[in-house]
Design a protein around this motif. Structure first.
Motif, PDB file in Angstrom:
ATOM      1  N   LEU A  15       0.825  -1.205   0.000  1.00  0.00           N
ATOM      2  CA  LEU A  15       0.000   0.000   0.000  1.00  0.00           C
ATOM      3  C   LEU A  15       0.862   1.259   0.000  1.00  0.00           C
ATOM      4  O   LEU A  15       0.621   2.192  -0.763  1.00  0.00           O
ATOM      5  N   LEU A  16       1.888   1.308   0.833  1.00  0.00           N
ATOM      6  CA  LEU A  16       2.664   2.535   1.020  1.00  0.00           C
ATOM      7  C   LEU A  16       3.821   2.691   0.034  1.00  0.00           C
ATOM      8  O   LEU A  16       4.115   3.805  -0.391  1.00  0.00           O
ATOM      9  N   ALA A  17       4.498   1.617  -0.285  1.00  0.00           N
ATOM     10  CA  ALA A  17       5.687   1.709  -1.143  1.00  0.00           C
ATOM     11  C   ALA A  17       5.647   0.691  -2.276  1.00  0.00           C
ATOM     12  O   ALA A  17       6.685   0.236  -2.753  1.00  0.00           O
ATOM     13  N   GLY A  18       4.450   0.349  -2.699  1.00  0.00           N
ATOM     14  CA  GLY A  18       4.309  -0.646  -3.758  1.00  0.00           C
ATOM     15  C   GLY A  18       4.791  -0.173  -5.112  1.00  0.00           C
ATOM     16  O   GLY A  18       5.193  -0.970  -5.950  1.00  0.00           O
ATOM     17  N   SER A  19       4.763   1.132  -5.346  1.00  0.00           N
ATOM     18  CA  SER A  19       5.204   1.665  -6.638  1.00  0.00           C
ATOM     19  C   SER A  19       6.665   1.347  -6.916  1.00  0.00           C
ATOM     20  O   SER A  19       7.069   1.282  -8.073  1.00  0.00           O
ATOM     21  N   ILE A  20       7.442   1.162  -5.874  1.00  0.00           N
ATOM     22  CA  ILE A  20       8.859   0.834  -6.069  1.00  0.00           C
ATOM     23  C   ILE A  20       9.158  -0.631  -5.733  1.00  0.00           C
ATOM     24  O   ILE A  20      10.307  -1.036  -5.693  1.00  0.00           O
ATOM     25  N   GLY A  21       8.128  -1.429  -5.474  1.00  0.00           N
ATOM     26  CA  GLY A  21       8.298  -2.865  -5.288  1.00  0.00           C
ATOM     27  C   GLY A  21       8.735  -3.311  -3.914  1.00  0.00           C
ATOM     28  O   GLY A  21       9.232  -4.428  -3.762  1.00  0.00           O
ATOM     29  N   ALA A  22       8.561  -2.496  -2.893  1.00  0.00           N
ATOM     30  CA  ALA A  22       9.036  -2.844  -1.548  1.00  0.00           C
ATOM     31  C   ALA A  22       8.436  -4.150  -1.052  1.00  0.00           C
ATOM     32  O   ALA A  22       9.126  -4.972  -0.428  1.00  0.00           O
ATOM     33  N   HIS A  23       7.171  -4.374  -1.341  1.00  0.00           N
ATOM     34  CA  HIS A  23       6.505  -5.595  -0.879  1.00  0.00           C
ATOM     35  C   HIS A  23       7.077  -6.837  -1.562  1.00  0.00           C
ATOM     36  O   HIS A  23       7.221  -7.882  -0.949  1.00  0.00           O
ATOM     37  N   ARG A  24       7.437  -6.702  -2.828  1.00  0.00           N
ATOM     38  CA  ARG A  24       8.007  -7.828  -3.558  1.00  0.00           C
ATOM     39  C   ARG A  24       9.386  -8.185  -3.001  1.00  0.00           C
ATOM     40  O   ARG A  24       9.717  -9.355  -2.846  1.00  0.00           O
ATOM     41  N   PHE A  25      10.186  -7.163  -2.691  1.00  0.00           N
ATOM     42  CA  PHE A  25      11.518  -7.415  -2.142  1.00  0.00           C
ATOM     43  C   PHE A  25      11.433  -7.981  -0.728  1.00  0.00           C
ATOM     44  O   PHE A  25      12.266  -8.783  -0.326  1.00  0.00           O
ATOM     45  N   TYR A  26      10.418  -7.574   0.033  1.00  0.00           N
ATOM     46  CA  TYR A  26      10.229  -8.116   1.378  1.00  0.00           C
ATOM     47  C   TYR A  26       9.864  -9.596   1.306  1.00  0.00           C
ATOM     48  O   TYR A  26      10.389 -10.408   2.076  1.00  0.00           O
ATOM     49  N   LEU A  27       8.991  -9.956   0.393  1.00  0.00           N
ATOM     50  CA  LEU A  27       8.520 -11.340   0.318  1.00  0.00           C
ATOM     51  C   LEU A  27       9.480 -12.269  -0.423  1.00  0.00           C
ATOM     52  O   LEU A  27       9.641 -13.419  -0.046  1.00  0.00           O
ATOM     53  N   ARG A  28      10.125 -11.782  -1.479  1.00  0.00           N
ATOM     54  CA  ARG A  28      10.899 -12.677  -2.347  1.00  0.00           C
ATOM     55  C   ARG A  28      12.365 -12.319  -2.495  1.00  0.00           C
ATOM     56  O   ARG A  28      13.041 -12.853  -3.365  1.00  0.00           O
ATOM     57  N   LYS A  29      12.843 -11.363  -1.730  1.00  0.00           N
ATOM     58  CA  LYS A  29      14.245 -10.925  -1.742  1.00  0.00           C
ATOM     59  C   LYS A  29      14.554 -10.098  -2.991  1.00  0.00           C
ATOM     60  O   LYS A  29      13.714  -9.885  -3.839  1.00  0.00           O
ATOM     61  N   SER A  30      15.790  -9.682  -3.126  1.00  0.00           N
ATOM     62  CA  SER A  30      16.167  -8.691  -4.133  1.00  0.00           C
ATOM     63  C   SER A  30      16.236  -9.226  -5.557  1.00  0.00           C
ATOM     64  O   SER A  30      16.459  -8.455  -6.483  1.00  0.00           O
ATOM     65  N   ILE A  69      -0.877   1.288  -9.064  1.00  0.00           N
ATOM     66  CA  ILE A  69      -2.165   0.606  -9.243  1.00  0.00           C
ATOM     67  C   ILE A  69      -1.951  -0.909  -9.236  1.00  0.00           C
ATOM     68  O   ILE A  69      -2.726  -1.655  -8.625  1.00  0.00           O
ATOM     69  N   ALA A  70      -0.898  -1.369  -9.895  1.00  0.00           N
ATOM     70  CA  ALA A  70      -0.580  -2.803  -9.862  1.00  0.00           C
ATOM     71  C   ALA A  70      -0.267  -3.245  -8.435  1.00  0.00           C
ATOM     72  O   ALA A  70      -0.665  -4.339  -8.007  1.00  0.00           O
ATOM     73  N   ALA A  71       0.411  -2.393  -7.681  1.00  0.00           N
ATOM     74  CA  ALA A  71       0.750  -2.731  -6.291  1.00  0.00           C
ATOM     75  C   ALA A  71      -0.488  -2.793  -5.413  1.00  0.00           C
ATOM     76  O   ALA A  71      -0.566  -3.614  -4.491  1.00  0.00           O
ATOM     77  N   PHE A  72      -1.484  -1.934  -5.660  1.00  0.00           N
ATOM     78  CA  PHE A  72      -2.728  -2.000  -4.896  1.00  0.00           C
ATOM     79  C   PHE A  72      -3.429  -3.339  -5.126  1.00  0.00           C
ATOM     80  O   PHE A  72      -3.940  -3.951  -4.188  1.00  0.00           O
ATOM     81  N   ILE A  73      -3.423  -3.795  -6.365  1.00  0.00           N
ATOM     82  CA  ILE A  73      -4.026  -5.098  -6.667  1.00  0.00           C
ATOM     83  C   ILE A  73      -3.239  -6.205  -5.971  1.00  0.00           C
ATOM     84  O   ILE A  73      -3.827  -7.125  -5.384  1.00  0.00           O
ATOM     85  N   GLU A  74      -1.912  -6.117  -6.004  1.00  0.00           N
ATOM     86  CA  GLU A  74      -1.088  -7.109  -5.320  1.00  0.00           C
ATOM     87  C   GLU A  74      -1.317  -7.080  -3.816  1.00  0.00           C
ATOM     88  O   GLU A  74      -1.304  -8.130  -3.163  1.00  0.00           O
ATOM     89  N   ALA A  75      -1.538  -5.900  -3.251  1.00  0.00           N
ATOM     90  CA  ALA A  75      -1.815  -5.796  -1.815  1.00  0.00           C
ATOM     91  C   ALA A  75      -3.097  -6.535  -1.469  1.00  0.00           C
ATOM     92  O   ALA A  75      -3.168  -7.230  -0.445  1.00  0.00           O
ATOM     93  N   LEU A  76      -4.107  -6.386  -2.305  1.00  0.00           N
ATOM     94  CA  LEU A  76      -5.366  -7.097  -2.054  1.00  0.00           C
ATOM     95  C   LEU A  76      -5.178  -8.606  -2.181  1.00  0.00           C
ATOM     96  O   LEU A  76      -5.732  -9.376  -1.385  1.00  0.00           O
ATOM     97  N   VAL A  77      -4.402  -9.026  -3.160  1.00  0.00           N
ATOM     98  CA  VAL A  77      -4.157 -10.463  -3.341  1.00  0.00           C
ATOM     99  C   VAL A  77      -3.390 -11.018  -2.146  1.00  0.00           C
ATOM    100  O   VAL A  77      -3.737 -12.075  -1.605  1.00  0.00           O
TER     101      VAL A  77
END
Length: 137
Positions: A15-30, A69-77
């Protein structure tokens, strides 16, 4: 022992930093390719600014908005994934299990509200600029 990843925190990051992929790096590493694609929206914004300095400011931030917008969808998923499936995917071998409660529900409602608002505003402004030249704002 692998680290335990928190589903609520991953949703908040999206939600907060999804535009830069923070959630992806947290879950799946760099090494996550989609996280790197989110991160590429920043230099693309810089390219737009450099190549079209007199363009409407909306076009200069459009790559970040699309990534957001893609990150918001990923946040919901992420947030709507059952705890057992989330643990099997991201916390295998951590020895702990997730227990999402009401804060995640509040976070999902906020994500849906903010995501819908950003998506509708982006589509509206884009159509205004493309079809009227920005006559309405």
């Amino acid at each position: 022992m692998p680290t335990h990843r928190n589903k609520s925190f991953a949703t908040l990051l999206a939600l907060l930093a999804g535009s830069i992929g923070a959630h992806r790096f947290y879950l799946r590493k760099s090494t996550d390719r989609l996280g790197l694609l989110h991160l590429c929206s920043v230099p693309i914004c810089g390219l737009v600014v450099g190549l079209a300095p007199h363009a409407d400011p909306f076009y200069k931030v459009l790559p970040l908005l699309v990534s957001g917008i893609a990150a918001f969808i990923e946040a919901l998923v992420i947030g709507l994934t059952p705890d057992e499936k989330f643990d099997a995917t991201y916390n295998a071998g951590s020895g702990r299990s997730s227990d999402s409660g009401w804060p995640l529900a509040v976070l999902l409602v906020a994500t849906a509200a903010v995501g819908a608002t950003v998506a509708i505003a982006t589509i509206s402004r884009l159509f205004d600029l493309l079809y009227t030249g920005g006559a309405y704002g």
